[in-house]
Design an enzyme around this catalytic site. Structure first.
Site, mmCIF file in Angstrom:
data_model
loop_
_atom_site.group_PDB
_atom_site.id
_atom_site.type_symbol
_atom_site.label_atom_id
_atom_site.label_comp_id
_atom_site.label_asym_id
_atom_site.label_seq_id
_atom_site.Cartn_x
_atom_site.Cartn_y
_atom_site.Cartn_z
ATOM 1 N N TYR A 80 41.709 18.869 -7.499
ATOM 2 C CA TYR A 80 42.701 17.838 -7.315
ATOM 3 C C TYR A 80 42.902 17.495 -5.839
ATOM 4 O O TYR A 80 42.813 16.442 -5.584
ATOM 5 C CB TYR A 80 44.055 18.814 -7.723
ATOM 6 C CG TYR A 80 45.326 17.967 -7.313
ATOM 7 C CD1 TYR A 80 45.755 16.823 -8.063
ATOM 8 C CD2 TYR A 80 46.138 18.137 -6.282
ATOM 9 C CE1 TYR A 80 46.755 15.915 -7.934
ATOM 10 C CE2 TYR A 80 47.219 17.364 -5.949
ATOM 11 C CZ TYR A 80 47.756 16.238 -6.647
ATOM 12 O OH TYR A 80 48.689 15.496 -6.392
ATOM 13 N N SER A 107 48.330 13.012 -1.099
ATOM 14 C CA SER A 107 48.904 14.237 -1.065
ATOM 15 C C SER A 107 48.386 14.798 0.146
ATOM 16 O O SER A 107 47.385 14.404 1.019
ATOM 17 C CB SER A 107 48.394 14.900 -2.141
ATOM 18 O OG SER A 107 48.895 16.307 -1.973
#
Length: 249
Positions: A152, A139
């Site tokens: 995360y 990501s």
């Protein structure tokens, strides 16, 4: 890399980015194996994809992973592409009652530790192919952390580090190419809690950019605004951090 007539396994393939990648790969003449925890979701996905099969498995379960590797090794020994796409995310901010430890433990189990176990387990099959690839979906927050999804972000940074080391190591004596797919926020069911429905890009676009990146051997596939924010990070890390956290809030 030639991405036709191959057998591809995709974790988290029943929805979102994984599902859209599976559809594109199927259209290119590949067989796709969709892996996920929910059998009913996988079966529904398979109905909409040609040349696809579903295998229900919890990638955080050691016994499920052992069974998955054994089944794929027996039934699909030609497996040549592994896409580690499954993910877990919580939206919260660090505070005394955030329960960050529990959230981080769950995120790291799916986003980091499962990559290591699955990749290691499938390496013998991948090494046996003339051409093979591993794709780890990380990501933008892997190098620009979001304060709205702190652990995360940590787990994706760990996955990015693992990917870099893995690519370096496998390049020494194997034909396995290691790709990293770095999307920004994407409009999927997975990201609804963290604002994907409102701010996210289309998973179809992510899948299209993924396919082009693999075809051209772009080992770091920076999707959408990821490329621009990466350049900003290199020139002004604080400005890049401020930018991504302004978007996140």
């Amino acid at each position: 890399m030639n991405i036709t007539n191959k057998t591809v396994l995709i974790t988290g393939g029943g929805s979102g980015i994984g599902f859209e990648i599976a559809k594109l790969l199927s259209a290119q003449g590949n067989k796709v194996i969709l892996v996920g925890r929910t059998a009913s979701k996988l079966q529904e996905a398979v109905k909409n994809i040609d040349n696809a099969v579903a295998i229900a498995a919890d990638i955080n379960s050691e016994s499920d992973v052992k069974k998955l590797i054994a089944q794929v090794s027996a039934e699909y020994p030609e497996l040549s592409v592994l896409i580690n796409n499954a993910g877990r995310a919580f939206a919260y901010t660090h505070a005394e009652n955030a329960d960050a430890f529990s959230k981080a433990t769950e995120e790291f189990a799916t986003n980091y530790f499962s990559l290591i176990r699955l990749t290691e387990g499938f390496l013998p099959l991948l090494k046996a192919q003339d051409e093979a690839a591993i794709v780890n979906v990380t990501s933008i927050v892997g190098y620009l952390p979001s304060a709205a999804t702190p652990s995360y972000s940590d787990s994706k940074a760990a996955a990015r580090s693992y990917t870099l080391s893995l690519r370096h190591t496998l390049a020494q004596d194997t034909n396995i190419k290691v790709f990293e797919l770095m999307p920004p926020l994407v409009n999927t069911e997975f990201s609804r809690e963290i604002g994907g429905e409102e701010f996210g890009m289309s998973p179809v676009t992510v899948a299209e950019e993924f396919l082009e990146g693999v075809r051209t051997d772009d080992y770091e596939i920076k999707v959408g605004q990821t490329a621009g924010l990466r350049q900003l990070y290199l020139s002004d890390p604080q400005a890049a951090f401020n930018a991504i956290n302004q978007v996140a809030h």
